[in-house]
Design a protein around this motif. Structure first.
Motif, PDB file in Angstrom:
ATOM      1  N   UNK A  34       0.842  -1.210   0.000  1.00  0.00           N
ATOM      2  CA  UNK A  34       0.000   0.000   0.000  1.00  0.00           C
ATOM      3  C   UNK A  34       0.872   1.255   0.000  1.00  0.00           C
ATOM      4  N   UNK A  35       0.530   2.210  -0.869  1.00  0.00           N
ATOM      5  CA  UNK A  35       1.260   3.471  -0.921  1.00  0.00           C
ATOM      6  C   UNK A  35       0.258   4.617  -1.021  1.00  0.00           C
ATOM      7  N   UNK A  36       0.747   5.802  -0.666  1.00  0.00           N
ATOM      8  CA  UNK A  36      -0.002   7.042  -0.839  1.00  0.00           C
ATOM      9  C   UNK A  36       0.795   7.913  -1.807  1.00  0.00           C
ATOM     10  N   UNK A  37       0.086   8.678  -2.614  1.00  0.00           N
ATOM     11  CA  UNK A  37       0.777   9.484  -3.624  1.00  0.00           C
ATOM     12  C   UNK A  37       0.068  10.817  -3.799  1.00  0.00           C
ATOM     13  N   UNK A  38       0.872  11.869  -3.943  1.00  0.00           N
ATOM     14  CA  UNK A  38       0.356  13.210  -4.232  1.00  0.00           C
ATOM     15  C   UNK A  38       1.090  13.743  -5.456  1.00  0.00           C
ATOM     16  N   UNK A  39       0.356  14.372  -6.369  1.00  0.00           N
ATOM     17  CA  UNK A  39       0.983  14.956  -7.557  1.00  0.00           C
ATOM     18  C   UNK A  39       0.098  16.067  -8.104  1.00  0.00           C
ATOM     19  N   UNK A  40       0.707  16.918  -8.937  1.00  0.00           N
ATOM     20  CA  UNK A  40       0.023  18.100  -9.454  1.00  0.00           C
ATOM     21  C   UNK A  40      -0.092  18.001 -10.970  1.00  0.00           C
ATOM     22  N   UNK A  41      -1.259  18.383 -11.491  1.00  0.00           N
ATOM     23  CA  UNK A  41      -1.456  18.468 -12.940  1.00  0.00           C
ATOM     24  C   UNK A  41      -1.902  19.880 -13.305  1.00  0.00           C
ATOM     25  N   UNK A  42      -1.413  20.327 -14.444  1.00  0.00           N
ATOM     26  CA  UNK A  42      -1.717  21.668 -14.931  1.00  0.00           C
ATOM     27  C   UNK A  42      -2.886  21.607 -15.895  1.00  0.00           C
ATOM     28  N   UNK A  81       9.073  19.072  -8.591  1.00  0.00           N
ATOM     29  CA  UNK A  81       8.963  18.696  -9.992  1.00  0.00           C
ATOM     30  C   UNK A  81       8.189  19.719 -10.793  1.00  0.00           C
ATOM     31  N   UNK A  82       7.880  19.336 -12.016  1.00  0.00           N
ATOM     32  CA  UNK A  82       7.104  20.165 -12.949  1.00  0.00           C
ATOM     33  C   UNK A  82       5.724  19.529 -13.087  1.00  0.00           C
ATOM     34  N   UNK A  83       4.652  20.309 -12.975  1.00  0.00           N
ATOM     35  CA  UNK A  83       3.313  19.709 -13.099  1.00  0.00           C
ATOM     36  C   UNK A  83       3.089  19.119 -14.484  1.00  0.00           C
ATOM     37  N   UNK A  84       2.403  18.014 -14.539  1.00  0.00           N
ATOM     38  CA  UNK A  84       2.061  17.389 -15.813  1.00  0.00           C
ATOM     39  C   UNK A  84       0.767  18.004 -16.342  1.00  0.00           C
ATOM     40  N   UNK A  85       0.655  18.078 -17.652  1.00  0.00           N
ATOM     41  CA  UNK A  85      -0.555  18.602 -18.274  1.00  0.00           C
ATOM     42  C   UNK A  85      -1.694  17.603 -18.139  1.00  0.00           C
ATOM     43  N   UNK A  86      -2.921  18.106 -18.092  1.00  0.00           N
ATOM     44  CA  UNK A  86      -4.064  17.192 -18.070  1.00  0.00           C
ATOM     45  C   UNK A  86      -4.267  16.529 -19.431  1.00  0.00           C
ATOM     46  N   UNK A 102      -0.064   9.516 -15.448  1.00  0.00           N
ATOM     47  CA  UNK A 102       0.778  10.216 -14.486  1.00  0.00           C
ATOM     48  C   UNK A 102       0.978   9.371 -13.244  1.00  0.00           C
ATOM     49  N   UNK A 103      -0.099   8.808 -12.737  1.00  0.00           N
ATOM     50  CA  UNK A 103       0.000   8.007 -11.520  1.00  0.00           C
ATOM     51  C   UNK A 103       0.907   6.800 -11.716  1.00  0.00           C
ATOM     52  N   UNK A 149       5.185   9.938 -10.985  1.00  0.00           N
ATOM     53  CA  UNK A 149       5.732  11.279 -11.119  1.00  0.00           C
ATOM     54  C   UNK A 149       5.107  12.178 -10.058  1.00  0.00           C
ATOM     55  N   UNK A 150       5.520  11.976  -8.818  1.00  0.00           N
ATOM     56  CA  UNK A 150       4.975  12.735  -7.715  1.00  0.00           C
ATOM     57  C   UNK A 150       5.558  12.246  -6.399  1.00  0.00           C
ATOM     58  N   UNK A 151       4.984  12.699  -5.312  1.00  0.00           N
ATOM     59  CA  UNK A 151       5.427  12.319  -3.970  1.00  0.00           C
ATOM     60  C   UNK A 151       4.791  10.979  -3.604  1.00  0.00           C
ATOM     61  N   UNK A 152       5.613   9.938  -3.493  1.00  0.00           N
ATOM     62  CA  UNK A 152       5.138   8.594  -3.176  1.00  0.00           C
ATOM     63  C   UNK A 152       5.552   8.263  -1.744  1.00  0.00           C
TER      64      UNK A 152
END
Length: 307
Positions: A224-232, A259-264, A271-272, A276-279
């Motif tokens: 089990x993991x948790x992940x946070x990431x940003x998309x533009x 990092x750099x946000x990924x485009x939607x 992305x997940x 490409x984010x905080x895991x």
């Protein structure tokens, strides 16, 4: 987790060859003559009416998309695209005749010199393309609609950014925030139950743009993991103008992601699955949560800035 996006594929350019060995067909001379007259009638028209007529002639009667080689025809001259040939079990959808392997080389040749506007011209694209370049352009056209970035359902809504922001707020009830910094607290009473359907989404209005902050739990293999990431909410070239950082910590420890946000334009799943984010693995998340392992309490802070 059920993603909310979709993927695009590159479509190679096609240039018909006069040496194509595929037969024009077994139709009679009269039937071929009728098809030739139909093509000639469309070609003889000038200006926009000619383009519209040819577009209609090159429209598949089954899927209504533009036909690209190989274009098939039945013995009676009815045409359809190669994908739909399989869907109709090799029988003409118009007259029910068996299709066989007949190619409509005349129509393919006419299409080779045809110029047409991008399908998104009503949304602002003013470019004109040769018929066989048009589809490839449309896969990456900057005016094509965006898919809804919400990850919690198979949402089929598409549109421009303002309409999607309104859709997220009113239809998905997503939290909306103004500002370029965030401080979120995620609590889970039973952290030992992690399913591939736990997610949160927050939209930030920052620098006159909108960003989607995703936080979710899923299984990485059996872990089990948790992940946070940003998309533009915009195209990739615009996304590269921004950077962001995420920080999670506790017990005098911290974990930082930048990092750099990924485009939607990139689907949520893409992305997940690229991580490409905080895991955060569950054991580390529980350690940050004070270590009692009975309740998950994660505080994630972050900021967005313009390069």
């Amino acid at each position: 987790m059920i993603p909310g996006g979709s993927s695009y594929m590159d479509v190679p350019e096609f240039h018909p060859s006069n040496q194509d060995s595929s037969p024009i067909g077994s139709s009679t001379e009269s039937e071929n003559s009728q098809l030739s007259k139909k093509i000639a009638s469309s070609v003889s028209k000038l200006g926009l009416s000619s383009t519209g007529s040819m577009h209609e002639l090159l429209e598949c009667p089954v899927c209504t998309n533009s036909m690209y080689p190989p274009i098939h025809q039945c013995p009676n001259g009815h045409t359809l695209c190669s994908s739909c040939k399989l869907r109709v079990h090799n029988h003409c959808p118009t007259c029910r005749c068996e299709l066989g392997s007949i190619r409509c080389l005349a129509l393919e040749k006419v299409a080779e010199s045809l110029e047409m506007p991008c399908r998104y011209h009503n949304l602002g694209c003013s470019d004109i393309f040769l018929y066989y370049n048009k589809l490839k352009h449309e896969q990456t056209c900057g005016f094509r609609p965006y898919n809804c970035p919400y990850a919690g359902s198979e949402c089929l809504i598409t549109g421009d950014i303002p309409s999607l922001v309104s859709h997220l707020k009113h239809d998905h009830k997503v939290d909306m925030h103004d500002g370029c910094t965030f401080n979120h607290r995620y609590v889970k009473t039973n952290p030992h139950e992690v399913e591939n359907a736990t997610w949160m989404l927050t939209v930030f209005n920052c620098f006159g743009q909108h960003f989607c902050l995703h936080f979710e739990a899923f299984l990485l293999g059996v872990v089990p993991v948790y992940m946070a990431f940003l998309r533009f909410m915009g195209d990739e070239n615009e996304a590269k103008s921004f950077s962001y950082s995420l920080e999670v910590g506790g017990n005098n420890r911290k974990l930082i992601w930048q990092g750099v946000p990924r485009s939607i334009r990139d689907s949520h799943k893409k992305v997940r699955d690229s991580y490409d984010g905080l895991v955060i693995h569950r054991n580390m998340a529980l350690f940050f949560s004070s270590g009692n392992r009975k309740e998950l309490k994660l505080r994630i802070t972050g900021r967005i800035w313009k390069e």
